[in-house]
Motif scaffolding. Structure first.
Motif, PDB file in Angstrom:
ATOM      1  N   THR A  22      27.221  48.378  44.004  1.00 53.28           N
ATOM      2  CA  THR A  22      28.112  48.376  42.840  1.00 53.28           C
ATOM      3  C   THR A  22      29.154  49.483  42.910  1.00 53.28           C
ATOM      4  OG1 THR A  22      26.514  49.667  41.560  1.00 53.28           O
ATOM      5  CG2 THR A  22      26.496  47.274  41.241  1.00 53.28           C
ATOM      6  N   ASP A  23      28.819  50.607  43.528  1.00 49.72           N
ATOM      7  CA  ASP A  23      29.794  51.698  43.631  1.00 49.72           C
ATOM      8  C   ASP A  23      30.930  51.379  44.599  1.00 49.72           C
ATOM      9  OD1 ASP A  23      28.519  53.218  41.753  1.00 49.72           O
ATOM     10  OD2 ASP A  23      27.518  54.530  43.191  1.00 49.72           O
ATOM     11  N   ASN A  24      30.726  50.395  45.476  1.00 47.24           N
ATOM     12  CA  ASN A  24      31.777  50.002  46.419  1.00 47.24           C
ATOM     13  C   ASN A  24      32.766  49.012  45.807  1.00 47.24           C
ATOM     14  OD1 ASN A  24      30.376  51.482  48.326  1.00 47.24           O
ATOM     15  ND2 ASN A  24      29.431  49.696  49.270  1.00 47.24           N
ATOM     16  N   ILE A  25      32.344  48.310  44.783  1.00 39.45           N
ATOM     17  CA  ILE A  25      33.168  47.237  44.216  1.00 39.45           C
ATOM     18  C   ILE A  25      34.329  47.822  43.418  1.00 39.45           C
ATOM     19  CG2 ILE A  25      33.203  45.204  42.713  1.00 39.45           C
ATOM     20  CD1 ILE A  25      31.494  44.770  45.185  1.00 39.45           C
ATOM     21  N   GLN A  26      35.550  47.527  43.883  1.00 32.82           N
ATOM     22  CA  GLN A  26      36.754  48.024  43.227  1.00 32.82           C
ATOM     23  C   GLN A  26      37.553  46.920  42.560  1.00 32.82           C
ATOM     24  OE1 GLN A  26      39.124  50.558  45.714  1.00 32.82           O
ATOM     25  NE2 GLN A  26      37.366  51.710  46.430  1.00 32.82           N
ATOM     26  N   LYS A  27      37.231  45.677  42.908  1.00 33.62           N
ATOM     27  CA  LYS A  27      37.999  44.556  42.364  1.00 33.62           C
ATOM     28  C   LYS A  27      37.048  43.401  42.075  1.00 33.62           C
ATOM     29  CE  LYS A  27      41.874  41.557  43.556  1.00 33.62           C
ATOM     30  NZ  LYS A  27      42.913  41.241  44.551  1.00 33.62           N
ATOM     31  N   ILE A  28      37.135  42.864  40.853  1.00 30.62           N
ATOM     32  CA  ILE A  28      36.329  41.705  40.484  1.00 30.62           C
ATOM     33  C   ILE A  28      37.234  40.654  39.867  1.00 30.62           C
ATOM     34  CG2 ILE A  28      34.569  40.811  38.886  1.00 30.62           C
ATOM     35  CD1 ILE A  28      32.950  43.274  39.291  1.00 30.62           C
ATOM     36  N   SER A  29      37.068  39.426  40.328  1.00 30.75           N
ATOM     37  CA  SER A  29      37.769  38.304  39.702  1.00 30.75           C
ATOM     38  C   SER A  29      36.737  37.353  39.105  1.00 30.75           C
ATOM     39  CB  SER A  29      38.628  37.541  40.714  1.00 30.75           C
ATOM     40  OG  SER A  29      39.241  36.443  40.049  1.00 30.75           O
ATOM     41  N   LEU A  30      36.875  37.143  37.817  1.00 29.98           N
ATOM     42  CA  LEU A  30      36.069  36.152  37.086  1.00 29.98           C
ATOM     43  C   LEU A  30      37.010  35.124  36.481  1.00 29.98           C
ATOM     44  CD1 LEU A  30      33.631  38.636  35.293  1.00 29.98           C
ATOM     45  CD2 LEU A  30      33.106  37.151  37.225  1.00 29.98           C
ATOM     46  N   ALA A  31      38.149  34.937  37.122  1.00 27.89           N
ATOM     47  CA  ALA A  31      39.189  34.057  36.600  1.00 27.89           C
ATOM     48  C   ALA A  31      38.739  32.596  36.539  1.00 27.89           C
ATOM     49  CB  ALA A  31      40.440  34.161  37.470  1.00 27.89           C
ATOM     50  N   ASN A  32      39.291  31.906  35.569  1.00 29.85           N
ATOM     51  CA  ASN A  32      39.118  30.458  35.436  1.00 29.85           C
ATOM     52  C   ASN A  32      37.662  30.023  35.331  1.00 29.85           C
ATOM     53  OD1 ASN A  32      41.985  30.168  35.615  1.00 29.85           O
ATOM     54  ND2 ASN A  32      41.779  30.424  37.811  1.00 29.85           N
ATOM     55  N   ASN A  33      36.932  30.692  34.469  1.00 28.99           N
ATOM     56  CA  ASN A  33      35.572  30.299  34.110  1.00 28.99           C
ATOM     57  C   ASN A  33      35.598  29.950  32.629  1.00 28.99           C
ATOM     58  OD1 ASN A  33      33.625  30.722  36.468  1.00 28.99           O
ATOM     59  ND2 ASN A  33      34.778  32.631  36.518  1.00 28.99           N
ATOM     60  N   GLN A  34      34.471  29.973  31.990  1.00 35.85           N
ATOM     61  CA  GLN A  34      34.389  29.728  30.547  1.00 35.85           C
ATOM     62  C   GLN A  34      33.684  30.901  29.869  1.00 35.85           C
ATOM     63  OE1 GLN A  34      35.723  27.065  28.755  1.00 35.85           O
ATOM     64  NE2 GLN A  34      36.766  26.793  30.711  1.00 35.85           N
TER      65      GLN A  34
END
Length: 167
Positions: free
Chosen positions: A45-57
């Motif tokens: 989790t400390d490595n994650i710099q970008k998250i896309s949760l686009a186009n869900n509900q």
């Protein structure tokens, strides 16, 4: 449904195994951020710099989401059904860009104004009628704010500002 779960698991495993700094769960049919993801991705989790949760509900995100992914620099939440953001987003010290386009926001998310590192905010295509321009003007890093396709009142954008305001 089983295929959607398998798709999410595959994307998470790929992120973990390849030690990527981004997690793409866009277009997965999610209605929330799955609790199982926190367990699967705990090691990086400390490595994650970008998250896309686009186009869900997705209807809502929990405080746990922002308390877990503390190193996020970019979050793409466009095309969901969010009506608000949790308080914990105010603690995101590294966040520079958030895309909340095409959600169900009626009010500008006030906790975003506590994120001093934010440079780019998009709330395009929501149902926001007013902007807290005085507070937005106090955001030191803010460079652009996209409020296109919102039913803003004419006075909502008339306050002098130091950032690019797309209306």
């Amino acid at each position: 449904m089983a295929q959607a779960v398998a798709n999410v698991a595959r994307r998470i495993n790929s992120t973990v195994e390849e030690q990527r700094d981004s997690l793409d769960l866009s277009d997965c049919g999610l209605v929330s951020f799955p609790d199982g993801v926190f367990r699967m991705i705990r090691s990086c989790t400390d490595n994650i710099q970008k998250i896309s949760l686009a186009n869900n509900q997705i209807k809502a995100l929990s405080n746990k989401f922002f308390l877990t992914f503390t190193q996020l620099r970019e979050v793409n939440l466009q095309g969901n059904v969010l009506t608000t953001l949790p308080e914990a987003i105010a603690n995101m010290q590294h966040l520079i860009s958030i895309d909340l386009s095409r959600n169900k926001l009626r009010v500008f998310p006030e906790h975003l104004m506590d994120v001093s590192s934010l440079q780019h905010i998009s709330v395009e295509g929501n149902q926001i009628t007013e902007l807290p321009m005085e507070k937005l003007c106090l955001m030191p890093a803010l460079k652009s704010l996209d409020v296109r396709s919102n039913p803003l009142t004419p006075e909502a954008t008339s306050f002098p500002h130091h950032f690019t305001l797309l209306t």
